[in-house]
Design a protein around this motif. Sequence first.
Motif, PDB file in Angstrom:
ATOM      1  N   ALA A 278       0.811  -1.218   0.000  1.00 59.50           N
ATOM      2  CA  ALA A 278       0.000   0.000   0.000  1.00 59.50           C
ATOM      3  C   ALA A 278       0.846   1.270   0.000  1.00 59.50           C
ATOM      4  N   VAL A 279       2.140   1.125   0.196  1.00 60.53           N
ATOM      5  CA  VAL A 279       3.023   2.289   0.292  1.00 60.53           C
ATOM      6  C   VAL A 279       3.550   2.646  -1.096  1.00 60.53           C
ATOM      7  N   ALA A 280       3.225   3.847  -1.547  1.00 60.10           N
ATOM      8  CA  ALA A 280       3.740   4.346  -2.834  1.00 60.10           C
ATOM      9  C   ALA A 280       4.928   5.252  -2.575  1.00 60.10           C
ATOM     10  N   LEU A 281       5.932   5.150  -3.433  1.00 64.94           N
ATOM     11  CA  LEU A 281       7.136   5.982  -3.298  1.00 64.94           C
ATOM     12  C   LEU A 281       7.189   6.989  -4.436  1.00 64.94           C
ATOM     13  N   HIS A 282       7.632   8.212  -4.105  1.00 65.12           N
ATOM     14  CA  HIS A 282       7.712   9.297  -5.078  1.00 65.12           C
ATOM     15  C   HIS A 282       9.048  10.022  -4.909  1.00 65.12           C
ATOM     16  N   PRO A 283       9.607  10.549  -6.010  1.00 64.42           N
ATOM     17  CA  PRO A 283      10.882  11.268  -5.892  1.00 64.42           C
ATOM     18  C   PRO A 283      10.732  12.613  -5.185  1.00 64.42           C
ATOM     19  N   ARG A 284       9.512  13.164  -5.184  1.00 68.28           N
ATOM     20  CA  ARG A 284       9.244  14.428  -4.504  1.00 68.28           C
ATOM     21  C   ARG A 284       7.818  14.370  -3.953  1.00 68.28           C
ATOM     22  N   ARG A 285       7.449  15.372  -3.187  1.00 68.44           N
ATOM     23  CA  ARG A 285       6.104  15.360  -2.602  1.00 68.44           C
ATOM     24  C   ARG A 285       5.062  15.157  -3.700  1.00 68.44           C
ATOM     25  N   PRO A 286       4.178  14.147  -3.565  1.00 69.60           N
ATOM     26  CA  PRO A 286       3.240  13.843  -4.655  1.00 69.60           C
ATOM     27  C   PRO A 286       2.234  14.963  -4.889  1.00 69.60           C
ATOM     28  N   ASP A 287       1.859  15.125  -6.164  1.00 72.69           N
ATOM     29  CA  ASP A 287       0.859  16.122  -6.539  1.00 72.69           C
ATOM     30  C   ASP A 287      -0.465  15.796  -5.870  1.00 72.69           C
ATOM     31  N   GLY A 288      -1.216  16.837  -5.594  1.00 66.52           N
ATOM     32  CA  GLY A 288      -2.504  16.625  -4.950  1.00 66.52           C
ATOM     33  C   GLY A 288      -2.374  16.510  -3.447  1.00 66.52           C
ATOM     34  N   SER A 289      -1.138  16.447  -2.956  1.00 67.89           N
ATOM     35  CA  SER A 289      -0.864  16.396  -1.518  1.00 67.89           C
ATOM     36  C   SER A 289      -1.774  15.440  -0.758  1.00 67.89           C
ATOM     37  N   PRO A 290      -1.666  14.112  -1.039  1.00 66.85           N
ATOM     38  CA  PRO A 290      -2.456  13.160  -0.243  1.00 66.85           C
ATOM     39  C   PRO A 290      -2.143  13.353   1.231  1.00 66.85           C
ATOM     40  N   ARG A 291      -3.158  13.170   2.071  1.00 67.16           N
ATOM     41  CA  ARG A 291      -2.982  13.494   3.492  1.00 67.16           C
ATOM     42  C   ARG A 291      -1.912  12.627   4.138  1.00 67.16           C
ATOM     43  N   ASN A 292      -1.785  11.376   3.690  1.00 68.71           N
ATOM     44  CA  ASN A 292      -0.769  10.488   4.257  1.00 68.71           C
ATOM     45  C   ASN A 292       0.469  10.484   3.375  1.00 68.71           C
ATOM     46  N   ALA A 293       1.247  11.546   3.442  1.00 66.55           N
ATOM     47  CA  ALA A 293       2.506  11.623   2.692  1.00 66.55           C
ATOM     48  C   ALA A 293       3.561  12.224   3.614  1.00 66.55           C
ATOM     49  N   TRP A 294       4.745  11.629   3.593  1.00 68.91           N
ATOM     50  CA  TRP A 294       5.806  12.122   4.463  1.00 68.91           C
ATOM     51  C   TRP A 294       7.171  11.850   3.830  1.00 68.91           C
ATOM     52  N   PRO A 295       8.159  12.686   4.174  1.00 71.79           N
ATOM     53  CA  PRO A 295       9.506  12.464   3.644  1.00 71.79           C
ATOM     54  C   PRO A 295      10.181  11.303   4.374  1.00 71.79           C
ATOM     55  N   ALA A 296      10.957  10.540   3.630  1.00 73.93           N
ATOM     56  CA  ALA A 296      11.643   9.376   4.203  1.00 73.93           C
ATOM     57  C   ALA A 296      13.006   9.211   3.540  1.00 73.93           C
ATOM     58  N   VAL A 297      13.802   8.333   4.115  1.00 69.23           N
ATOM     59  CA  VAL A 297      15.129   8.020   3.567  1.00 69.23           C
ATOM     60  C   VAL A 297      15.228   6.508   3.430  1.00 69.23           C
ATOM     61  N   ILE A 298      15.752   6.040   2.307  1.00 71.24           N
ATOM     62  CA  ILE A 298      15.868   4.599   2.072  1.00 71.24           C
ATOM     63  C   ILE A 298      16.963   4.027   2.974  1.00 71.24           C
ATOM     64  N   ALA A 299      16.572   3.066   3.801  1.00 68.74           N
ATOM     65  CA  ALA A 299      17.525   2.437   4.723  1.00 68.74           C
ATOM     66  C   ALA A 299      18.055   1.120   4.183  1.00 68.74           C
ATOM     67  N   GLY A 300      17.310   0.465   3.271  1.00 70.57           N
ATOM     68  CA  GLY A 300      17.764  -0.815   2.735  1.00 70.57           C
ATOM     69  C   GLY A 300      16.860  -1.301   1.629  1.00 70.57           C
ATOM     70  N   LEU A 301      17.388  -2.214   0.817  1.00 71.91           N
ATOM     71  CA  LEU A 301      16.655  -2.818  -0.298  1.00 71.91           C
ATOM     72  C   LEU A 301      16.928  -4.312  -0.290  1.00 71.91           C
ATOM     73  N   GLN A 302      15.900  -5.105  -0.554  1.00 69.88           N
ATOM     74  CA  GLN A 302      16.133  -6.538  -0.694  1.00 69.88           C
ATOM     75  C   GLN A 302      15.061  -7.142  -1.599  1.00 69.88           C
ATOM     76  N   ARG A 303      15.387  -8.244  -2.228  1.00 72.25           N
ATOM     77  CA  ARG A 303      14.439  -8.936  -3.084  1.00 72.25           C
ATOM     78  C   ARG A 303      13.327  -9.518  -2.228  1.00 72.25           C
ATOM     79  N   HIS A 304      12.080  -9.385  -2.693  1.00 71.92           N
ATOM     80  CA  HIS A 304      10.941  -9.934  -1.965  1.00 71.92           C
ATOM     81  C   HIS A 304       9.965 -10.489  -2.989  1.00 71.92           C
ATOM     82  N   GLY A 305      10.087 -11.789  -3.284  1.00 73.16           N
ATOM     83  CA  GLY A 305       9.289 -12.380  -4.357  1.00 73.16           C
ATOM     84  C   GLY A 305       9.667 -11.744  -5.679  1.00 73.16           C
ATOM     85  N   ASP A 306       8.675 -11.279  -6.417  1.00 67.53           N
ATOM     86  CA  ASP A 306       8.943 -10.634  -7.706  1.00 67.53           C
ATOM     87  C   ASP A 306       9.210  -9.140  -7.553  1.00 67.53           C
TER      88      ASP A 306
END
Length: 352
Positions: A278-306
Motif C-alpha cells: 500500500a506504500v507508494a514511493l515518489h521522488p518528490r512530494r506527490p501532486d494533490g498532496s495526499p494526506r498520508n505523505a511524508w519524507p523518508a530516507v531509504i535504509a535498505g533494499l532486498q528482493r521480496h518475491g517478484d
Amino acid sequence: MSPVVDAHLVVERGTFRLDVPLRVAAGEVVALLGPNGAGKTTALRALAGLQPLTAGHLVLAGRDVDRPGQRHWTPPEHRPIGVVFQDYLLFPHLNALDNVAFGPRRHGADRRSARRRAAEWLDRVGLGAQARSRPRQLSGGQAQRVALARALAVDPVLLLLDEPLAALDARTRLDTRAELHRHLDAHPGAALLVTHDPLDALVLADRLVIIEDGRVVQEGDAATVTARPRTDYVARLVGLNLYRGVADGHAVRVDDRLTLAVADPLHGDAFVAFPPSAVALHPRRPDGSPRNAWPAVIAGLQRHGDNLRVQLDGPIAVAADVTPAAASHLDLAPGRPVWAAVKAAETRAYPA
C-alpha cells in the motif's frame, strides 16, 4: 465441554519467566508462535514433562499431571502424550517398524501387538514398504512420517509437534505439510504445534497463540490475528506495517511529526496497520498532496518475491514493496530521500 488440555504453565529459569495459560479442545490444533527466546521450547518441554512447572498446573483429559502447589508431578513416560521432535530423534539402531513399536511397548503392549500396531500406522502414513528400513535409509520426509507414526501409535491425549517441518527442503516440506494436515485432521485428541513459520501455523492450526518474553500477547484464529496484529512481531509475521498512536476520529497521531488519516473512526489508543504494497514511493512530494505523505530516507533494499522490499526511515520506519521497474525509475539506493504515501482507504485502524 471441558478442554482436553487445561494448563497454566509457569516456569522460572534464571531471569526468564514463562507464564502462559493454555486450553486446547479435543480435535483442535493450536500453533504456539513467537520469536527466538519467547519461551516456545520451554512451554513444550513443560507439557512433555521434561521441565517441571514452578507454579500453575497441567491437567490432561481431567487428570492432574503437574501441580507444583500440591507437589504432584508425572514423569514423561507416564503422560498420555506423543511428541514429534524437530530432528525426529528416531533410534538409529532400530528399523522403522520397531521405532514406531517403541511407543506402544513403553505403554505396556507386548512385542507382537506393538509391532502389529506399528505396521498399521506405517501403512497409514504410506510407509508400509519401508518397515525394515533404518533411519539412515529414509529421506527427510519419510523420517518425519515415521516420527509422526511413533507419536500417534500410543493414542495420545495430546500430540506435541516441535518445528516438525523445519528440517525439510522446500519441496519435501510442501508435500509433507499436506500429509501432516491430513493426519492432524483425523487425530481425535488435542495437538500443539510449536513453530516459527507462519505458513505452517496458518495451514495446520485452528488457532494461534503468540508469545513474547514468556507471555501471551495475542491469540485467535488466523483471520483475527492477521487482520489485527497487536505487536511488531505479529505484524512482521503477517507482513504488515504496524503503528500505535492516539486516535481522534479519522486521524491517528503515530509520531510527533506524523498523523495518519484512516478510514475507520476511532478515539483513544489505537493501532494502524497497512501492507507494504500500500506504500507508494515518489521522488518528490506527490501532486494533490495526499494526506498520508511524508519524507523518508531509504535504509535498505532486498528482493521480496517478484518485487523489491524497501525499508524506509523517517517519522516512522516503513516497509514498502515496489516493482523492479519502479525501483529503476526512482533510482532507489540506500541513503536516497523519497516521499512515501498511503491512502487512508488502505489502512486498518482498531483499538489498542
